[in-house]
Design an enzyme around this catalytic site. Structure first.
Site, short mmCIF file in Angstrom:
data_model
loop_
_atom_site.label_atom_id
_atom_site.label_comp_id
_atom_site.label_asym_id
_atom_site.label_seq_id
_atom_site.Cartn_x
_atom_site.Cartn_y
_atom_site.Cartn_z
N GLU A 16 25.72 97.82 27.68
CA GLU A 16 26.57 98.26 29.06
C GLU A 16 25.90 97.99 29.90
O GLU A 16 24.59 98.10 30.23
CB GLU A 16 27.07 99.54 28.67
CG GLU A 16 28.05 99.51 27.73
CD GLU A 16 28.61 101.01 27.13
OE1 GLU A 16 28.63 101.76 27.88
OE2 GLU A 16 29.61 100.97 26.29
N GLY A 53 21.31 100.24 27.45
CA GLY A 53 20.68 99.04 26.78
C GLY A 53 20.15 99.33 25.53
O GLY A 53 20.82 99.45 24.42
N SER A 54 18.69 99.78 25.51
CA SER A 54 18.00 100.08 24.01
C SER A 54 18.84 101.23 23.69
O SER A 54 18.77 101.32 22.30
CB SER A 54 16.70 100.34 24.43
OG SER A 54 16.00 99.29 25.10
N ARG A 83 18.24 88.64 13.64
CA ARG A 83 16.86 88.49 13.91
C ARG A 83 15.92 87.63 13.37
O ARG A 83 15.09 86.95 14.06
CB ARG A 83 16.02 90.16 14.09
CG ARG A 83 16.47 91.06 15.04
CD ARG A 83 15.88 92.42 15.15
NE ARG A 83 16.59 93.32 16.05
CZ ARG A 83 16.79 94.39 15.94
NH1 ARG A 83 16.48 95.11 14.60
NH2 ARG A 83 17.28 95.21 16.66
N ARG A 96 -0.71 60.82 29.58
CA ARG A 96 -1.28 61.07 31.18
C ARG A 96 -2.86 60.85 31.03
O ARG A 96 -3.61 61.56 30.20
CB ARG A 96 -1.28 62.67 31.30
CG ARG A 96 -1.69 63.16 32.85
CD ARG A 96 -0.74 62.47 33.94
NE ARG A 96 -1.25 63.34 35.05
CZ ARG A 96 -0.82 62.76 36.25
NH1 ARG A 96 -0.02 61.79 36.39
NH2 ARG A 96 -1.29 63.59 37.33
N HIS A 144 1.18 69.93 31.49
CA HIS A 144 1.93 68.97 32.14
C HIS A 144 1.28 68.97 33.86
O HIS A 144 2.12 68.17 34.48
CB HIS A 144 3.46 69.24 32.21
CG HIS A 144 3.94 68.82 31.07
ND1 HIS A 144 3.83 69.53 29.58
CD2 HIS A 144 4.88 67.63 30.63
CE1 HIS A 144 4.44 68.88 28.93
NE2 HIS A 144 5.13 68.06 29.28
N GLY A 145 0.68 69.94 34.19
CA GLY A 145 0.41 69.88 35.54
C GLY A 145 1.58 70.14 36.38
O GLY A 145 2.70 70.90 35.95
N GLY A 146 1.54 69.74 37.58
CA GLY A 146 2.45 69.87 38.38
C GLY A 146 3.98 69.09 38.08
O GLY A 146 5.17 69.80 38.26
N GLU A 154 18.42 91.16 21.50
CA GLU A 154 18.48 91.73 20.26
C GLU A 154 17.52 92.73 19.94
O GLU A 154 16.78 92.62 18.82
CB GLU A 154 18.32 90.55 18.93
CG GLU A 154 19.51 89.61 19.09
CD GLU A 154 19.29 88.54 17.81
OE1 GLU A 154 18.03 88.30 17.62
OE2 GLU A 154 20.05 87.94 17.41
C1 FAD Z 1 20.45 86.47 28.41
C2 FAD Z 1 20.82 87.71 27.69
C3 FAD Z 1 21.57 87.66 26.85
C4 FAD Z 1 22.23 88.86 26.10
N1 FAD Z 1 23.29 88.66 25.19
C5 FAD Z 1 23.73 89.98 24.74
C6 FAD Z 1 25.02 89.91 23.94
O1 FAD Z 1 25.45 88.86 23.72
N2 FAD Z 1 25.70 91.24 23.55
C7 FAD Z 1 24.52 92.19 23.83
O2 FAD Z 1 25.66 93.28 23.57
N3 FAD Z 1 23.79 92.27 24.48
C8 FAD Z 1 23.30 91.29 25.08
N4 FAD Z 1 22.02 91.15 26.00
C9 FAD Z 1 21.47 92.44 26.04
C10 FAD Z 1 20.16 92.77 25.62
O3 FAD Z 1 20.30 92.92 24.00
C11 FAD Z 1 19.45 93.84 26.41
O4 FAD Z 1 19.28 93.28 27.36
C12 FAD Z 1 18.33 94.53 25.58
O5 FAD Z 1 18.97 95.10 24.39
C13 FAD Z 1 17.67 95.41 26.31
O6 FAD Z 1 18.39 96.48 27.00
P1 FAD Z 1 18.29 96.71 28.63
O7 FAD Z 1 18.31 95.22 29.25
O8 FAD Z 1 19.25 97.61 29.05
O9 FAD Z 1 16.92 97.27 28.79
P2 FAD Z 1 16.33 98.59 28.63
O10 FAD Z 1 16.92 99.46 27.56
O11 FAD Z 1 16.59 99.52 30.16
O12 FAD Z 1 14.74 98.48 28.69
C14 FAD Z 1 13.93 98.00 29.96
C15 FAD Z 1 12.46 98.48 29.57
O13 FAD Z 1 12.48 99.65 29.62
C16 FAD Z 1 11.37 100.35 28.59
N5 FAD Z 1 12.06 101.20 27.85
C17 FAD Z 1 13.23 101.54 27.21
N6 FAD Z 1 13.27 102.29 26.55
C18 FAD Z 1 12.06 102.63 26.04
C19 FAD Z 1 11.64 103.68 25.34
N7 FAD Z 1 12.47 104.44 24.69
N8 FAD Z 1 10.30 104.02 25.35
C20 FAD Z 1 9.42 103.28 26.04
N9 FAD Z 1 9.97 102.14 27.06
C21 FAD Z 1 11.16 102.00 26.97
C22 FAD Z 1 10.97 99.11 28.00
O14 FAD Z 1 9.87 98.66 28.75
C23 FAD Z 1 11.99 97.94 28.08
O15 FAD Z 1 11.74 96.69 28.12
C24 FAD Z 1 21.45 89.94 26.57
C25 FAD Z 1 20.52 89.95 27.27
C26 FAD Z 1 20.15 88.85 28.12
C27 FAD Z 1 19.20 88.92 28.96
#
Ligand code: FAD
Length: 557
Positions: free
Chosen positions: A278, A282-283, A415, A440, A510-512, A535
């Site tokens: 959302e 994220g995480s 994964r 090259r 590949h350089g530039g 993921e």
């Molecule tokens: C191109 C792309 C496609 C995607 N496709 C999907 C999809 O199809 N479906 C879907 O649901 N999601 C999708 N995602 C989302 C993706 O799974 C999330 O970006 C990912 O899970 C991380 O969540 P976030 O971006 O909110 O990062 P955050 O959770 O905000 O994390 C950012 C950084 O904060 C730090 N951090 C966070 N928590 C901790 C902790 N507990 N301790 C220490 N450090 C921490 C880490 O350095 C981390 O790298 C996609 C993302 C991208 C970029």
């Protein structure tokens, strides 16, 4: 000692070093388990736990690569390349862990000492001449991947898919390959390619034949994904979403749901988007805010979805979204308040869409512009009173509150597949670099003839070999339906890092010209960058999945 060491000697040295790496990793795991009180205190030792995840993963990769070289040798098919790679990589890992242990001795309390004999083997393995010789051999065959899979299905799938990817995913029109056009024009992957995948049974690769699938085993699935991804990350990624929903249904769906959805997933009749992330979540998946409240439409019971989602890949083209939403309004329930829904919607080809349901609900989507991973578009979504039938909650009544658990089960295998995706991207970059350095010329010689080029290609090829054997070994040992998150997470973590490293090294070679958008290497670089993010972003995978599995009592995995 140089790369001319006798093969038997190189293998014995590689085995000795892989055992050292494993012993050091085990000591670090035992110490971390003690310091974190069996995982309860991981957040008080995050930096240590990140190092631990990397050490344990790389030690396991070294063992997998040595086992591969040994298998070849014992069946009379041994070759100098695999033996040199095994020795060089095992030496790299021991060298790295010893360096870490010197800087952080307390993290390795009780670890076996590295004696002079082991130090000599490390020097032998890391001999520049060995890495250069690996590079020379790899350049001579243009980097092509012909490793033995020891599995007839996986081998024939690899051969077939490689040819298919070349003729269809890289099919040229007006002098530009389809995969490159998708990337450069930020196009949606064409339906004609989806139809071909469907006809070939690719979407059913892990669906049992009782549901119309072609369940082919995880090794074959990884080989298939690797070959598609070498042509285009998007081609290799088309299967992942269906895979995640399939796992969730097999694990927690009712019989009726399995009968209703799995045959259609296997046939590629429906495309899936997975919607967990959302804008503010994220995480920390336990904090998902998008909510589902009980509702009714013309006498049929169901749920009304309200809220925002982010980064939902393929959400425009998808016919269904596998959506995680909060069904228990009590936010303190965290994970236990989440359920997984199969949300039907109409397919849309563009970067934006608005879908008004016959039931009155509204779903809007807007694609986020990204430098790579183009072809499926990843969307911000907004749901307003979007009605979903009760029978679309995975597991129906029994599935309430199990959504997090079912989604994670799907991600575990997703994964493993991503290990294959990363290998494909890295392999493509290696082959591209090998071709380029041969053509090259600078200072009167092909750049492939320079020592530094050979050395760099040698390191790239060795690390890919390690990531490949780690991923294959995890694929071989993972049983369908098993809940074993550690191996797939390690494969994804390591292969993704290697893909980032290799694509950048290949671009530098590949350089530039490697910075010109019409050169395919730029696509590989941009695509590789996303692999450690989705993921489970790298830090989360290391701390919350790998370190946790390693230090929790009784789970070395
Ligand atoms: C191109 C792309 C496609 C995607 N496709 C999907 C999809 O199809 N479906 C879907 O649901 N999601 C999708 N995602 C989302 C993706 O799974 C999330 O970006 C990912 O899970 C991380 O969540 P976030 O971006 O909110 O990062 P955050 O959770 O905000 O994390 C950012 C950084 O904060 C730090 N951090 C966070 N928590 C901790 C902790 N507990 N301790 C220490 N450090 C921490 C880490 O350095 C981390 O790298 C996609 C993302 C991208 C970029």
């Amino acid at each position: 000692m140089t790369s001319n060491a006798s093969p038997a000697r190189a293998l014995t040295a590689a085995r000795t070093l892989a055992k050292r790496a494993d012993a050091l990793a085990r000591a670090a795991i035992a110490r971390a388990a003690e310091l974190t009180r069996g995982g309860a205190g991981i957040d008080e030792h995050q930096v240590l736990c990140e190092r631990l995840a990397l050490i344990a993963t790389e030690a396991r990769a070294a063992t997998a690569l040595v086992e591969y070289a040994e298998r070849l040798a014992s069946s009379g098919r041994g070759d100098a390349l695999s033996e040199d790679e095994a020795l060089a990589y095992a030496a790299e890992v021991v060298h790295k862990i010893v360096g870490i242990a010197q800087a952080h001795p307390d993290d390795f309390a009780g670890a076996p000492e590295i004696d002079d004999a082991a130090r000599a083997l490390v020097r032998e393995g890391l001999d520049d001449a060995r890495l250069r010789a690996i590079g020379e051999r790899v350049i001579a065959v243009r980097g092509v991947n012909n490793v033995e899979l020891d599995d007839d299905d996986a081998t024939s799938t690899r051969t077939f898919t490689r040819q298919f990817a070349k003729s269809e995913v890289l099919k040229e029109e007006d002098g530009i390959a389809l995969a490159d056009r998708i990337h450069r024009d930020d196009m949606l992957v064409p339906d004609s390619l989806i139809r071909q995948f469907a006809e070939l049974g690719f979407f059913g690769s892990s669906i049992p034949d009782t549901y119309g699938g072609t369940e082919m085993g995880y090794l074959t699935m990884v080989a298939l994904t690797e070959e598609l991804s070498a042509a285009s990350l998007i081609a290799g990624s088309l299967l992942t979403r269906s895979e995640i929903l399939t796992r969730a249904l097999l694990e927690g769906g009712t019989d009726r749901q399995k009968q209703a959805w799995l045959p259609r997933l296997a046939a590629g009749e429906i495309m899936v988007g997975v919607s967990v992330t959302e804008p503010d979540v994220g995480s920390d998946v336990a904090s998902v805010q998008c909510r589902a409240t009980p509702g009714e439409h013309v006498g049929r019971k169901g749920w009304l979805i309200n809220g925002a989602k982010a980064w939902c890949t393929f959400a425009g083209r998808a016919n269904v979204l596998a959506l995680l939403a909060r069904t228990d309004p009590d936010a303190s329930k965290g994970y236990a308040g989440l359920s997984l829904f199969i949300v039907p919607k109409g397919p849309f080809p563009g970067h934006q869409f608005e879908y008004r349901q016959p039931e009155g609900g509204l779903l809007t989507g807007e694609a986020i512009h990204t430098p790579g991973y183009r072809g499926m578009h990843s969307y911000i979504l907004n749901f307003e009173d979007y009605f979903v039938l009760a029978e679309n909650l995975v597991g129906e009544e029994q599935g309430q509150g199990r959504g997090f658990y079912l989604t994670l089960g799907g991600f575990a295998i997703g994964r493993l597949q991503t290990g294959g995706r990363a290998l494909g991207v890295a392999q493509a970059a290696l082959e591209k670099a090998c071709a380029y350095v041969t053509q090259r010329t600078q200072f009167g010689r092909a750049i492939a003839e320079y020592q530094l080029t050979q050395y760099k290609v040698g390191v790239m090829a060795t690390r890919i070999a390690a990531a490949r054997q780690l991923t294959y070994s995890v694929a071989r040992e993972t049983q369908p339906g098993a809940r074993a998150p550690l191996g797939p997470a390690m494969a994804k973590l390591f292969a993704s890092d290697i893909a980032v490293y290799v694509t950048q090294e290949a671009q530098l070679l590949h350089g530039g010209w490697g910075y010109a958008e019409e050169d395919r290497i730029t696509r590989y670089v941009a695509d590789a960058q996303v692999l450690p993010i989705f993921e489970g972003v790298k830090a989360t995978l290391e701390l919350k999945v790998i370190a946790r599995a390693l230090v929790a009592p009784g789970s070395r995995g």
